[in-house]
Design a protein around this motif. Structure first.
Motif, mmCIF file in Angstrom:
data_model
loop_
_atom_site.group_PDB
_atom_site.id
_atom_site.type_symbol
_atom_site.label_atom_id
_atom_site.label_comp_id
_atom_site.label_asym_id
_atom_site.label_seq_id
_atom_site.Cartn_x
_atom_site.Cartn_y
_atom_site.Cartn_z
ATOM 1 N N GLN A 37 3.529 -1.258 0.084
ATOM 2 C CA GLN A 37 2.773 -2.199 1.015
ATOM 3 C C GLN A 37 1.717 -2.912 0.510
ATOM 4 O O GLN A 37 1.476 -4.101 0.704
ATOM 5 C CB GLN A 37 2.536 -1.230 2.264
ATOM 6 N N LYS B 1 3.083 -5.844 -1.823
ATOM 7 C CA LYS B 1 3.541 -6.762 -0.997
ATOM 8 C C LYS B 1 2.266 -7.558 -0.315
ATOM 9 O O LYS B 1 2.366 -8.960 -0.437
ATOM 10 C CB LYS B 1 4.182 -6.496 0.133
ATOM 11 N N ARG B 2 1.085 -7.035 0.267
ATOM 12 C CA ARG B 2 0.093 -7.971 0.558
ATOM 13 C C ARG B 2 -0.710 -8.478 -0.542
ATOM 14 O O ARG B 2 -1.191 -9.690 -0.272
ATOM 15 C CB ARG B 2 -1.058 -6.874 1.274
ATOM 16 N N LEU C 262 2.022 -8.533 6.038
ATOM 17 C CA LEU C 262 3.450 -7.709 5.990
ATOM 18 C C LEU C 262 4.281 -8.078 7.052
ATOM 19 O O LEU C 262 3.702 -8.214 8.344
ATOM 20 C CB LEU C 262 2.942 -6.243 6.569
#
Length: 64
Positions: A8, A11-12, A63
């Motif tokens: 995560q 992705k950020r 996200l």
């Protein structure tokens, strides 16, 4: 406090999860190693990720 997995966080940041693990290993992003049975994951506080992104001048993505 909200936490993110390395995936995560990647992705950020717009990078690979391998890059995030390298940042963690180099001490650039604090993270907690959490065991999940035989597997484990890094958990990163959102505030720590935001501080890292600000220091590195990386805009964070939302996200989906």
């Amino acid at each position: 406090m909200a936490k993110l997995t390395a995936m995560q966080a990647a992705k950020r940041l717009g990078v690979t999860d391998r890059s995030v693990r390298n940042y963690i290993d180099r001490g650039l992003i604090p993270a907690e190693k959490v065991s999940r049975g035989l597997d484990w994951k890094y958990m990163i506080d959102v505030q720590d990720l935001e501080a890292f992104a600000e220091r590195q001048n990386i805009p964070l993505k939302d996200l989906d």
